[in-house]
Design a protein around this motif. Structure first.
Motif, PDB file in Angstrom:
ATOM      1  N   LEU A   1      10.273  10.106  19.677  1.00  0.00           N
ATOM      2  CA  LEU A   1       8.845   9.680  19.283  1.00  0.00           C
ATOM      3  C   LEU A   1       8.923   9.012  17.930  1.00  0.00           C
ATOM      4  CD1 LEU A   1       7.288  13.238  19.866  1.00  0.00           C
ATOM      5  CD2 LEU A   1       6.739  11.020  21.327  1.00  0.00           C
ATOM      6  N   CYS A   2      10.022   8.876  17.330  1.00  0.00           N
ATOM      7  CA  CYS A   2      10.022   7.762  16.198  1.00  0.00           C
ATOM      8  C   CYS A   2      11.354   7.071  16.002  1.00  0.00           C
ATOM      9  CB  CYS A   2       9.522   8.626  14.970  1.00  0.00           C
ATOM     10  SG  CYS A   2      10.806   9.766  14.356  1.00  0.00           S
ATOM     11  N   SER A   3      11.515   6.188  15.160  1.00  0.00           N
ATOM     12  CA  SER A   3      12.587   5.736  14.799  1.00  0.00           C
ATOM     13  C   SER A   3      12.858   5.887  13.142  1.00  0.00           C
ATOM     14  CB  SER A   3      12.747   4.149  15.003  1.00  0.00           C
ATOM     15  OG  SER A   3      12.779   3.865  16.550  1.00  0.00           O
ATOM     16  N   ILE A   4      13.901   6.328  12.549  1.00  0.00           N
ATOM     17  CA  ILE A   4      14.140   6.320  11.439  1.00  0.00           C
ATOM     18  C   ILE A   4      14.442   4.903  10.746  1.00  0.00           C
ATOM     19  CG2 ILE A   4      15.557   7.324   9.424  1.00  0.00           C
ATOM     20  CD1 ILE A   4      15.894   9.889  11.197  1.00  0.00           C
ATOM     21  N   THR A   5      13.816   4.377   9.884  1.00  0.00           N
ATOM     22  CA  THR A   5      13.974   2.907   9.425  1.00  0.00           C
ATOM     23  C   THR A   5      14.548   3.037   8.059  1.00  0.00           C
ATOM     24  OG1 THR A   5      11.552   2.627   8.528  1.00  0.00           O
ATOM     25  CG2 THR A   5      12.054   2.139  11.001  1.00  0.00           C
ATOM     26  N   GLY A   6      14.604   3.989   7.304  1.00  0.00           N
ATOM     27  CA  GLY A   6      15.017   4.031   5.896  1.00  0.00           C
ATOM     28  C   GLY A   6      15.135   5.579   5.564  1.00  0.00           C
ATOM     29  N   LEU A   7      16.141   5.934   4.469  1.00  0.00           N
ATOM     30  CA  LEU A   7      16.321   7.098   4.061  1.00  0.00           C
ATOM     31  C   LEU A   7      16.934   6.722   2.605  1.00  0.00           C
ATOM     32  CD1 LEU A   7      16.443  10.200   3.993  1.00  0.00           C
ATOM     33  CD2 LEU A   7      18.757  10.019   5.102  1.00  0.00           C
ATOM     34  N   THR A   8      16.243   7.153   1.652  1.00  0.00           N
ATOM     35  CA  THR A   8      16.710   7.408   0.369  1.00  0.00           C
ATOM     36  C   THR A   8      16.801   8.923  -0.259  1.00  0.00           C
ATOM     37  OG1 THR A   8      15.320   5.384   0.009  1.00  0.00           O
ATOM     38  CG2 THR A   8      16.172   6.598  -2.040  1.00  0.00           C
ATOM     39  N   VAL A   9      18.093   9.121  -0.684  1.00  0.00           N
ATOM     40  CA  VAL A   9      18.044  10.644  -1.004  1.00  0.00           C
ATOM     41  C   VAL A   9      18.307  10.398  -2.731  1.00  0.00           C
ATOM     42  CG1 VAL A   9      19.858  12.341  -0.978  1.00  0.00           C
ATOM     43  CG2 VAL A   9      19.324  10.780   0.945  1.00  0.00           C
ATOM     44  N   TYR A  10      17.783  11.405  -3.304  1.00  0.00           N
ATOM     45  CA  TYR A  10      17.729  11.411  -4.657  1.00  0.00           C
ATOM     46  C   TYR A  10      18.419  12.740  -5.059  1.00  0.00           C
ATOM     47  CZ  TYR A  10      14.206   7.968  -4.288  1.00  0.00           C
ATOM     48  OH  TYR A  10      13.394   6.844  -3.955  1.00  0.00           O
ATOM     49  N   GLY A  11      19.372  12.749  -5.935  1.00  0.00           N
ATOM     50  CA  GLY A  11      20.068  13.974  -6.415  1.00  0.00           C
ATOM     51  C   GLY A  11      21.682  13.869  -6.396  1.00  0.00           C
ATOM     52  N   THR A  12      22.325  14.911  -6.186  1.00  0.00           N
ATOM     53  CA  THR A  12      23.617  14.682  -6.240  1.00  0.00           C
ATOM     54  C   THR A  12      23.983  15.547  -5.139  1.00  0.00           C
ATOM     55  OG1 THR A  12      23.935  16.533  -7.856  1.00  0.00           O
ATOM     56  CG2 THR A  12      24.293  14.217  -8.521  1.00  0.00           C
ATOM     57  N   PRO A  13      24.124  14.969  -3.636  1.00  0.00           N
ATOM     58  CA  PRO A  13      24.572  15.809  -2.468  1.00  0.00           C
ATOM     59  C   PRO A  13      25.873  16.089  -2.546  1.00  0.00           C
ATOM     60  CG  PRO A  13      23.622  13.812  -1.740  1.00  0.00           C
ATOM     61  CD  PRO A  13      23.270  14.057  -3.439  1.00  0.00           C
ATOM     62  N   ASN A  14      26.402  17.158  -1.969  1.00  0.00           N
ATOM     63  CA  ASN A  14      27.823  17.472  -1.918  1.00  0.00           C
ATOM     64  C   ASN A  14      28.197  16.922  -0.359  1.00  0.00           C
ATOM     65  OD1 ASN A  14      27.006  19.223   0.449  1.00  0.00           O
ATOM     66  ND2 ASN A  14      26.956  21.048  -0.981  1.00  0.00           N
ATOM     67  N   ALA A  15      29.614  16.937  -0.088  1.00  0.00           N
ATOM     68  CA  ALA A  15      30.048  16.427   1.182  1.00  0.00           C
ATOM     69  C   ALA A  15      29.449  16.956   2.364  1.00  0.00           C
ATOM     70  CB  ALA A  15      31.335  16.649   1.150  1.00  0.00           C
ATOM     71  N   GLU A  16      29.146  18.174   2.221  1.00  0.00           N
ATOM     72  CA  GLU A  16      28.410  18.777   3.646  1.00  0.00           C
ATOM     73  C   GLU A  16      27.025  18.161   3.837  1.00  0.00           C
ATOM     74  OE1 GLU A  16      29.452  20.822   6.405  1.00  0.00           O
ATOM     75  OE2 GLU A  16      31.399  20.144   5.513  1.00  0.00           O
ATOM     76  N   ILE A  17      26.189  17.933   2.745  1.00  0.00           N
ATOM     77  CA  ILE A  17      24.761  17.310   2.878  1.00  0.00           C
ATOM     78  C   ILE A  17      24.869  15.877   3.224  1.00  0.00           C
ATOM     79  CG2 ILE A  17      22.712  16.748   1.687  1.00  0.00           C
ATOM     80  CD1 ILE A  17      23.238  19.384  -0.101  1.00  0.00           C
ATOM     81  N   ARG A  18      25.866  15.107   2.676  1.00  0.00           N
ATOM     82  CA  ARG A  18      26.143  13.497   3.165  1.00  0.00           C
ATOM     83  C   ARG A  18      26.514  13.338   4.729  1.00  0.00           C
ATOM     84  NH1 ARG A  18      27.330   9.805  -1.063  1.00  0.00           N
ATOM     85  NH2 ARG A  18      26.507  10.375  -3.006  1.00  0.00           N
ATOM     86  N   LYS A  19      27.283  14.565   5.020  1.00  0.00           N
ATOM     87  CA  LYS A  19      27.675  14.305   6.361  1.00  0.00           C
ATOM     88  C   LYS A  19      26.506  14.451   7.539  1.00  0.00           C
ATOM     89  CE  LYS A  19      30.124  17.616   9.313  1.00  0.00           C
ATOM     90  NZ  LYS A  19      31.173  18.620   9.297  1.00  0.00           N
ATOM     91  N   ARG A  20      25.657  15.023   6.931  1.00  0.00           N
ATOM     92  CA  ARG A  20      24.328  15.420   7.777  1.00  0.00           C
ATOM     93  C   ARG A  20      23.291  14.179   7.443  1.00  0.00           C
ATOM     94  NH1 ARG A  20      26.992  19.640   7.043  1.00  0.00           N
ATOM     95  NH2 ARG A  20      26.863  21.484   8.572  1.00  0.00           N
ATOM     96  N   LEU A  21      23.414  13.514   6.518  1.00  0.00           N
ATOM     97  CA  LEU A  21      22.509  12.474   6.198  1.00  0.00           C
ATOM     98  C   LEU A  21      22.818  10.940   6.503  1.00  0.00           C
ATOM     99  CD1 LEU A  21      20.738  14.210   3.014  1.00  0.00           C
ATOM    100  CD2 LEU A  21      19.975  13.944   5.280  1.00  0.00           C
ATOM    101  N   ASP A  22      24.160  10.862   6.200  1.00  0.00           N
ATOM    102  CA  ASP A  22      24.775   9.462   6.469  1.00  0.00           C
ATOM    103  C   ASP A  22      24.406   8.873   7.779  1.00  0.00           C
ATOM    104  OD1 ASP A  22      26.064   9.468   3.950  1.00  0.00           O
ATOM    105  OD2 ASP A  22      28.064  10.034   4.732  1.00  0.00           O
ATOM    106  N   PRO A  23      24.346   9.513   8.941  1.00  0.00           N
ATOM    107  CA  PRO A  23      24.022   8.969  10.097  1.00  0.00           C
ATOM    108  C   PRO A  23      22.798   8.313  10.006  1.00  0.00           C
ATOM    109  CG  PRO A  23      25.047  11.167  10.646  1.00  0.00           C
ATOM    110  CD  PRO A  23      24.886  11.120   9.116  1.00  0.00           C
ATOM    111  N   PHE A  24      21.735   8.679   9.267  1.00  0.00           N
ATOM    112  CA  PHE A  24      20.573   8.235   9.079  1.00  0.00           C
ATOM    113  C   PHE A  24      20.608   6.969   8.235  1.00  0.00           C
ATOM    114  CE2 PHE A  24      19.903  12.743  10.009  1.00  0.00           C
ATOM    115  CZ  PHE A  24      19.469  12.471  11.231  1.00  0.00           C
TER     116      PHE A  24
END
Length: 117
Positions: A81-104
């Motif tokens: 139903l939508c396209s992700i056109t941007g994602l900004t992440v604030y904080g200090t995410p660890n490798a596990e979090i980055r693994k999930r957010l990087d594809p966006f």
């Protein structure tokens, strides 16, 4: 105090799909509300209903659980139903979090000064 991770997702939505998208988001929000580590989870939309933002803030240990457990059952319908056109992440995410957010296409912003109340 737990470190927090904040995310700002930008979405593109077809105007004609907005009523279906809005109904789906009501389901997602109801499930996400049950997560004790989710501090902020807000959807906002422009007047034309073709652009939306999701503002999320989590205790750092809650991000992976949200993505893998709570959001996962909705992901296919959401992305239809939508396209992700941007994602900004604030904080200090660890490798596990980055693994999930990087594809966006996440852009990571590391804090260097300031405070939250």
């Amino acid at each position: 105090m737990h470190p927090t991770i904040s995310c700002l997702f930008s979405l593109a939505i077809k105007t004609e799909d907005f009523p279906t998208f809005k109904a789906l988001i009501a389901e997602v929000v109801a499930e996400t509300r049950k997560e004790p580590g989710t501090l902020v989870y807000e959807y906002s939309v422009n007047e034309e209903h073709d652009s939306a933002h999701i503002l999320e803030r989590y205790n750092a240990d809650a991000v992976v659980s949200h993505m893998d457990t709570t959001f996962a059952p909705f992901a296919e319908r959401f992305l239809a139903l939508c396209s992700i056109t941007g994602l900004t992440v604030y904080g200090t995410p660890n490798a596990e979090i980055r693994k999930r957010l990087d594809p966006f296409g996440a852009v990571y912003m590391t804090p260097f000064d300031g405070f939250s109340r």
